[in-house]
Design an enzyme around this catalytic site. Structure first.
Site, PDB file in Angstrom:
ATOM      1  N   GLU A   1      24.028  26.657  24.601  1.00  0.00           N
ATOM      2  CA  GLU A   1      23.968  25.650  25.647  1.00  0.00           C
ATOM      3  C   GLU A   1      25.412  25.374  26.054  1.00  0.00           C
ATOM      4  O   GLU A   1      26.243  25.057  25.202  1.00  0.00           O
ATOM      5  CB  GLU A   1      23.307  24.369  25.108  1.00  0.00           C
ATOM      6  CG  GLU A   1      23.119  23.338  26.187  1.00  0.00           C
ATOM      7  CD  GLU A   1      22.485  22.042  25.687  1.00  0.00           C
ATOM      8  OE1 GLU A   1      22.079  21.982  24.507  1.00  0.00           O
ATOM      9  OE2 GLU A   1      22.427  21.099  26.488  1.00  0.00           O
TER      10      GLU A   1
ATOM     11  N   ARG B   1      21.098  27.747   9.318  1.00  0.00           N
ATOM     12  CA  ARG B   1      22.374  27.662  10.011  1.00  0.00           C
ATOM     13  C   ARG B   1      23.526  27.572   9.018  1.00  0.00           C
ATOM     14  O   ARG B   1      23.342  27.208   7.857  1.00  0.00           O
ATOM     15  CB  ARG B   1      22.401  26.471  10.962  1.00  0.00           C
ATOM     16  CG  ARG B   1      22.265  25.124  10.304  1.00  0.00           C
ATOM     17  CD  ARG B   1      22.542  23.993  11.304  1.00  0.00           C
ATOM     18  NE  ARG B   1      21.819  24.152  12.548  1.00  0.00           N
ATOM     19  CZ  ARG B   1      22.388  24.010  13.765  1.00  0.00           C
ATOM     20  NH1 ARG B   1      23.661  23.727  13.888  1.00  0.00           N
ATOM     21  NH2 ARG B   1      21.670  24.137  14.847  1.00  0.00           N
TER      22      ARG B   1
ATOM     23  N   LYS C   1      28.607  20.506  18.259  1.00  0.00           N
ATOM     24  CA  LYS C   1      29.443  20.396  19.451  1.00  0.00           C
ATOM     25  C   LYS C   1      29.634  18.942  19.851  1.00  0.00           C
ATOM     26  O   LYS C   1      30.696  18.564  20.343  1.00  0.00           O
ATOM     27  CB  LYS C   1      28.788  21.176  20.601  1.00  0.00           C
ATOM     28  CG  LYS C   1      29.018  22.672  20.501  1.00  0.00           C
ATOM     29  CD  LYS C   1      28.328  23.417  21.619  1.00  0.00           C
ATOM     30  CE  LYS C   1      26.845  23.528  21.355  1.00  0.00           C
ATOM     31  NZ  LYS C   1      26.136  24.355  22.326  1.00  0.00           N
TER      32      LYS C   1
HETATM   33  P1  ATP Z   1      25.361  22.319  18.096  1.00  0.00           P
HETATM   34  O1  ATP Z   1      24.565  21.370  17.270  1.00  0.00           O
HETATM   35  O2  ATP Z   1      26.671  22.655  17.529  1.00  0.00           O
HETATM   36  O3  ATP Z   1      25.429  21.883  19.539  1.00  0.00           O
HETATM   37  P2  ATP Z   1      23.316  24.037  18.892  1.00  0.00           P
HETATM   38  O4  ATP Z   1      22.322  24.715  18.024  1.00  0.00           O
HETATM   39  O5  ATP Z   1      22.854  22.929  19.726  1.00  0.00           O
HETATM   40  O6  ATP Z   1      24.541  23.654  18.025  1.00  0.00           O
HETATM   41  P3  ATP Z   1      23.496  26.049  20.851  1.00  0.00           P
HETATM   42  O7  ATP Z   1      24.508  26.218  21.894  1.00  0.00           O
HETATM   43  O8  ATP Z   1      22.144  25.626  21.270  1.00  0.00           O
HETATM   44  O9  ATP Z   1      24.074  25.065  19.804  1.00  0.00           O
HETATM   45  O10 ATP Z   1      23.408  27.328  19.919  1.00  0.00           O
HETATM   46  C1  ATP Z   1      23.319  28.647  20.371  1.00  0.00           C
HETATM   47  C2  ATP Z   1      22.778  29.481  19.249  1.00  0.00           C
HETATM   48  O11 ATP Z   1      23.622  29.387  18.116  1.00  0.00           O
HETATM   49  C3  ATP Z   1      21.397  29.016  18.809  1.00  0.00           C
HETATM   50  O12 ATP Z   1      20.576  30.132  18.610  1.00  0.00           O
HETATM   51  C4  ATP Z   1      21.662  28.306  17.528  1.00  0.00           C
HETATM   52  O13 ATP Z   1      20.554  28.365  16.681  1.00  0.00           O
HETATM   53  C5  ATP Z   1      22.896  29.032  16.981  1.00  0.00           C
HETATM   54  N1  ATP Z   1      23.684  28.156  16.131  1.00  0.00           N
HETATM   55  C6  ATP Z   1      24.199  26.953  16.444  1.00  0.00           C
HETATM   56  N2  ATP Z   1      24.812  26.396  15.397  1.00  0.00           N
HETATM   57  C7  ATP Z   1      24.710  27.284  14.376  1.00  0.00           C
HETATM   58  C8  ATP Z   1      25.138  27.296  13.022  1.00  0.00           C
HETATM   59  N3  ATP Z   1      25.808  26.273  12.480  1.00  0.00           N
HETATM   60  N4  ATP Z   1      24.845  28.379  12.264  1.00  0.00           N
HETATM   61  C9  ATP Z   1      24.172  29.415  12.787  1.00  0.00           C
HETATM   62  N5  ATP Z   1      23.736  29.470  14.056  1.00  0.00           N
HETATM   63  C10 ATP Z   1      23.987  28.419  14.849  1.00  0.00           C
HETATM   64 MG    MG Z   2      21.948  22.375  21.331  1.00  0.00          MG
END
Ligand code: ATP
Ligand code: MG
Length: 569
Positions: free
Chosen positions: A38, A274, A284
């Protein structure tokens, strides 16, 4: 361990096993994964794990991995983030899996990712289909009421609205006739389902907001669950790999694709745990707070676990890929010690970094029996781990700098560095003896007067004399100055977001800036090289460097000083 990019043995885990079986059974002919960030912040090391997994699978099975901006939320997303995400992904995969990157159009800029928002028309058409099939309805409950009803398992009064009326209302939602929040489109599934996600989830909401990619074209936006499975379908994704929190969404993912009677094979979602890392925060949202509150100097601050921060700090893409490979893929939530990342850095840099002499906290030393004006060029090894790296000359003269911590006036027992009357070896040079300590009026040591054993240099008569300590040094007349930024962990506790406000655990000593004295060859330092300042750590040039103005970042210390501290306690 070496870079998995050059590994012959591919990693193995339960997801790769599934993919291998799907290839073997002929279920899919081409493997197609995706990485769907995202664009609401910069990528972090958690994303590294997901990128290395999705691109790793594509790479190992001769498939493709799409990068898709999951940009269904108009308010929080920005073009700056899209650009930084693409730059970070390229940095991480180029030279490894760039051939496996799915491109939107072959002719387009190689960095152009897919956007979920590109599918808004198609997704809307699917919504109309669901309504036609009696599988979705327009609901007039407010957001709070919807939540409340779902919790109670209570049906919306609009659930049995007739198809024609639903179609009309949906079209008028799209046309922007209603204010934000006035209505939603909901899937008609099962209000008593034990899985909350199946209790008539919202598919579309009204938002009169400009979108970074589609501008003002839309006043309704699909929710993640609706957009995601359809984007996967539209792109021909075979294995949609995400993190564990989406496991409970999987029945909805499958329900939506099945409800639309789409041709098989359908994409399938798989979940893994994760990455969580000690001494840092990862989301983020939290990283953005650190940036917005000025607690760090931007998204690429070398203390952040962002990919751009780590790159600036000097961490290489191969270290991150190696780290992702080492930690493996499981279904069990866990906390990874940051030591594992630091270990991956030391392991690579020990093999690749050029050794150099630099003094971070200089103390002047005068060798009283060494002629004034004389300079010797002494031979120094560039990398003992790599004979091919060769040697270089380091100038030696009467006035030197040593590390002030390498001298103690009243040392504890077993102190093998310099002390009054004591001897120490200067690396690549002579054994010296401290004859006199000079102090300023405040009692601060400002200079040491020493004599050198002039036969003790390599090859000399007394070169084999046993001396316990060896210290580094630079010649004062030849030294060049450099700003050196000494980074340490950003947080003082292993789990800063476990309790209370994570911002109250910030390490006040996470950055120290010093003016170091460096051996002259560092004047030719290159951004792509890593340097070991002997006995101090691994360093890389910062982009703030200019001709004649060197700025180095300490990427990592030579040893784990935190473990030592912890033992003391
Ligand atoms: P954040 O909470 O940091 O915003 P998010 O999951 O909302 O993380 P996205 O941009 O939606 O962030 O993530 C893109 C991809 O990366 C998704 O498939 C998500 O599952 C993966 N991802 C995000 N954080 C992690 C992590 N800590 N370990 C492994 N994969 C991750
Ligand atoms: Mg997200």
């Amino acid at each position: 361990m070496s870079d998995p990019a050059n590994e012959n043995s591919a990693p193995s885990d339960f997801i790769r096993d599934i993919v291998a079986e799907d290839v073997r059974s002929g279920k899919y002919t081409n493997i197609h994964t995706r990485f769907p960030p995202e664009p609401n912040g910069y990528l972090h090391i958690g994303h590294t794990k997901a990128i290395c997994l999705n691109f790793g699978i594509a790479h190992e099975f001769g498939g493709i991995c799409n990068v898709r901006m999951d940009d269904t939320n108009p308010e929080k997303e920005e073009t700056e983030y899209v650009d930084s995400i693409m730059a970070d992904i390229h940095w991480l995969i180029d030279g490894w899996a760039e051939k496996n990157l799915g491109l939107k159009q072959k002719s387009e800029n190689r960095s152009a990712p897919f956007f979920a928002s590109d599918y808004f028309e198609q997704i809307y058409a699917f919504a109309v289909q669901l309504v036609r099939k009696g599988k979705a309805y327009v609901c007039d409950l407010s957001a709070e009421q919807t939540d409340e009803y779902r919790r109670l398992g209570k049906e919306s009064p609009d659930r049995d609205r007739i198809v024609a009326e639903n179609l009309d209302l949906l079209a008028r939602m799209k046309a922007g006739e209603f204010p934000d929040g006035a209505r939603t489109l909901r899937a008609k599934i099962d209000m008593q389902a034990p899985n909350m996600w199946l209790r008539d989830p919202v598919l579309y909401r009204i938002r009169h907001a400009a979108h970074h990619h589609t501008g003002d074209a839309w006043s309704i936006y699909p929710l993640y669950d609706f957009a995601h499975c359809l984007s996967d379908y539209i792109e021909g994704i075979t294995h949609s790999v995400c993190t564990l929190e989406f496991e409970v969404h999987r029945p909805l993912y499958d329900w939506l694709l099945e409800a639309l009677d789409l041709p098989r094979p359908l994409p399938h979602q798989y979940e893994f745990a994760r990455l969580n890392l000690t001494y840092t925060v990862m989301s983020k949202r939290k990283l953005k707070q650190l940036v917005d509150d000025g607690l760090v100097k931007g998204w690429d601050d070398p203390r952040l676990p962002t990919i751009s921060g780590m790159r600036r700090r000097g961490v290489t893409a191969s270290v991150l890929r190696d780290f992702a490979y080492r930690i493996g893929i499981t279904k069990y939530p866990s906390m990874t010690e940051v030591d594992a990342l630091e270990y991956a850095m030391r392991d690579e840099f020990n093999r690749t970094a050029l050794r150099r002499l630099a003094v971070l906290h200089p103390l002047k030393v005068v060798i009283t029996n060494y002629p004034e004006g004389k300079t010797e060029e002494l031979e120094a090894v560039n990398n003992p781990e790599d004979p091919g790296a060769g040697t270089r000359k380091v100038p030696f003269s009467r006035e030197l700098y040593i590390e002030s911590a390498d001298f103690m006036e009243t040392p504890p027992p077993k102190y093998f560095r310099l002390k009054p009357g004591g001897e120490v070896r200067l690396k690549y040079a002579y054994i010296i003896k401290c004859d006199e300590v000079i102090k300023d009026s405040s009692g601060q040591v400002t200079e040491l007067r020493c004599t050198a054993d002039l036969e003790s240099k390599s090859g000399g008569a007394t070169s084999n004399r046993k001396i316990k300590g060896t210290i580094h040094w630079v010649s004062a007349a030849h030294a060049i100055a450099a700003e050196v930024r000494l980074y340490d962990r950003l947080f003082t506790v292993p789990e800063p977001d476990a309790e209370g406000d994570f911002k109250s655990f910030i390490n006040p000593h996470s950055l120290e800036v010093v003016t170091a004295k460096c051996e002259p060859s560092l004047g030719e330092a290159k951004a792509e090289r890593r340097y070991q300042f002997e006995r101090l750590g691994y360093f890389a040039l910062d982009p703030d460097s200019r001709p004649g103005r060197l700025v180095f970042n300490r990427t990592i210390t030579l040893r784990d000083t935190w473990a030592k501290e912890a033992k003391k306690k």
